[in-house]
Design an enzyme around this catalytic site. Structure first.
Site, PDB file in Angstrom:
ATOM      1  N   HIS A 184       3.554  11.116   6.487  1.00  0.00           N
ATOM      2  CA  HIS A 184       2.988  10.804   7.714  1.00  0.00           C
ATOM      3  C   HIS A 184       3.894  10.259   8.831  1.00  0.00           C
ATOM      4  CE1 HIS A 184      -1.229  10.860   5.651  1.00  0.00           C
ATOM      5  NE2 HIS A 184      -0.762  11.883   5.452  1.00  0.00           N
ATOM      6  N   HIS A 224       0.793  -1.236   0.070  1.00  0.00           N
ATOM      7  CA  HIS A 224      -0.048   0.082  -0.111  1.00  0.00           C
ATOM      8  C   HIS A 224       0.641   1.369   0.074  1.00  0.00           C
ATOM      9  CE1 HIS A 224      -3.524  -2.390   0.777  1.00  0.00           C
ATOM     10  NE2 HIS A 224      -3.174  -3.001   1.639  1.00  0.00           N
ATOM     11  N   THR A 268      -6.386   7.096   7.589  1.00  0.00           N
ATOM     12  CA  THR A 268      -6.968   7.140   6.169  1.00  0.00           C
ATOM     13  C   THR A 268      -6.895   5.972   5.390  1.00  0.00           C
ATOM     14  OG1 THR A 268      -4.751   8.009   5.338  1.00  0.00           O
ATOM     15  CG2 THR A 268      -6.155   9.609   6.091  1.00  0.00           C
ATOM     16  N   THR A 269      -6.818   4.803   6.092  1.00  0.00           N
ATOM     17  CA  THR A 269      -6.862   3.514   5.405  1.00  0.00           C
ATOM     18  C   THR A 269      -7.891   2.797   6.239  1.00  0.00           C
ATOM     19  OG1 THR A 269      -4.894   2.540   6.017  1.00  0.00           O
ATOM     20  CG2 THR A 269      -4.730   3.553   4.004  1.00  0.00           C
ATOM     21  N   GLU A 290      -2.720  13.442   0.729  1.00  0.00           N
ATOM     22  CA  GLU A 290      -3.985  12.879   1.110  1.00  0.00           C
ATOM     23  C   GLU A 290      -4.839  14.294   1.309  1.00  0.00           C
ATOM     24  OE1 GLU A 290      -4.411   8.920   1.981  1.00  0.00           O
ATOM     25  OE2 GLU A 290      -3.678   9.402   3.752  1.00  0.00           O
ATOM     26  N   HIS A 295       5.343   7.060   6.980  1.00  0.00           N
ATOM     27  CA  HIS A 295       5.243   6.406   5.576  1.00  0.00           C
ATOM     28  C   HIS A 295       4.993   7.406   4.695  1.00  0.00           C
ATOM     29  CE1 HIS A 295       1.248   6.156   7.539  1.00  0.00           C
ATOM     30  NE2 HIS A 295       0.813   6.680   6.583  1.00  0.00           N
ATOM     31  N   HIS A 302       2.375   9.014   0.991  1.00  0.00           N
ATOM     32  CA  HIS A 302       1.463   8.937  -0.253  1.00  0.00           C
ATOM     33  C   HIS A 302       1.919   9.678  -1.294  1.00  0.00           C
ATOM     34  CE1 HIS A 302      -1.228   7.256   2.679  1.00  0.00           C
ATOM     35  NE2 HIS A 302      -0.651   7.641   3.523  1.00  0.00           N
TER      36      HIS A 302
END
Length: 320
Positions: free
Chosen positions: A183, A128, A263-264, A170, A158, A160
């Site tokens: 994040h 992911h 957010t997941t 995000e 991590h 995005h």
């Protein structure tokens, strides 16, 4: 009636800082990481599609978005497949409307260990995102103050990112999306550990840092230089890092603050969000290194959740 519907769709597609009757901006229609005990990445849920073609419905196939334990991007169906968590009224990310943010005075205090170099990092492609962890025996990196009601210890960080330079983050600010968002996930130390902290609405504090494509980022370089070693999902590599994590934090530390969620999936509404106003930079070569990674469906990019309704939540802007 048809004309009203057209107006409504136009508002959705624009993604501008327009407020709805619930006291928050209309969801920016564009569409981190599962927080279980093994928190390789943390949370998110079902975003709205903006019609920009960032996420293709045809990607949702196989074991994608079957339940809270089997999900992938895009995340249009997370609020259905994980409805107990991902369909709440305090979901993240949001579009931050700068003109309506309430001004506050305060700043985050970083522990001295945040400025200590970490010699080795373990980086992992979990299918992911790319997550990073380090020797648990090191002094904890903690944050306090700046509106936080306790001490929060860093568990992992991590990223995005997008398939193009005009998207990837995000959160958005006044409808603007950045190429990447970092994040840094912290848990409240009085709750003992990350897993237990998920039981409390103030359990996690996540720092969000935007990245735009410009100059090379030296602190990020040890990671991007080794992303080819974890190109495939469920691969990991120990790398020489030799940087301090404070180097990821902008020197101008004005930040936005609101209460939200992972957010997941499982989208737990337990996150105090801190999103720094000033962005960092990284190079075209560095963002391309992220885009060469693969997930379980193929190419990994646009791994961000869509903007969620504010639903009357208050957003603050903290300055020293």
């Amino acid at each position: 009636m048809e004309s009203l519907r057209s107006i409504y769709l136009t508002i959705l597609i624009t993604g501008f800082c327009i407020h709805n009757g619930l006291g928050g901006p209309v969801a920016d229609p564009d569409p981190g990481v599962n927080v279980n005990v093994d928190i390789n990445v943390y949370g998110g849920g079902g975003g709205l599609d903006d019609g920009k073609g960032d996420h293709d419905e045809s990607e949702e196939q196989g074991n994608c978005n079957v339940d809270c334990g089997h999900w992938c991007y895009p995340g249009k169906d997370w609020q259905y497949t994980c409805s107990h968590y991902c369909n709440g009224d305090k979901q993240s990310p949001i579009d931050i409307c700068s003109e309506s943010a309430q001004a506050e005075t305060g700043s985050i205090t970083f522990s001295p260990s945040y400025s200590d170099a970490i010699s080795k990092l373990e980086i992992k492609n979990n299918g992911h995102t790319v997550g990073a962890s380090w020797d648990s025996g090191l002094d904890p990196r903690t944050i306090t103050d700046g509106g936080l009601t306790g001490v929060y210890a860093l568990a992992q960080f991590h990223f995005h990112w997008g398939c193009e330079n005009n998207r990837g983050s995000e959160h958005t600010v006044d409808g603007t999306r950045y190429a990447m968002e970092l994040h840094l996930v912290h848990y409240k130390t009085e709750y003992g550990n990350l897993s237990n902290a998920l039981k409390y609405e103030d359990g996690l504090a996540v720092l969000g840092v935007f990245f735009d494509v410009d100059d090379e980022n030296t602190a990020l370089k040890p990671i991007t230089d080794h992303l080819e070693d974890i190109a495939h999902p469920d691969t990991e590599e120990e790398i020489d890092f030799n940087h301090a994590l404070i180097d990821f934090i902008p020197t101008n530390r004005d930040f936005y603050r609101y209460q939200g969620s992972l957010t997941t999936p499982t989208c737990n509404e337990v996150v105090i969000w801190t999103v720094f106003k000033t962005h960092q930079s990284f190079s075209e070569e560095q963002v391309k290194a992220f885009r060469m990674l693969e997930d379980h469906e193929g190419h990994m990019c646009d791994n961000y959740r869509g903007i969620q309704p504010l639903n009357g939540r208050e957003v603050k802007l903290y300055s020293p």
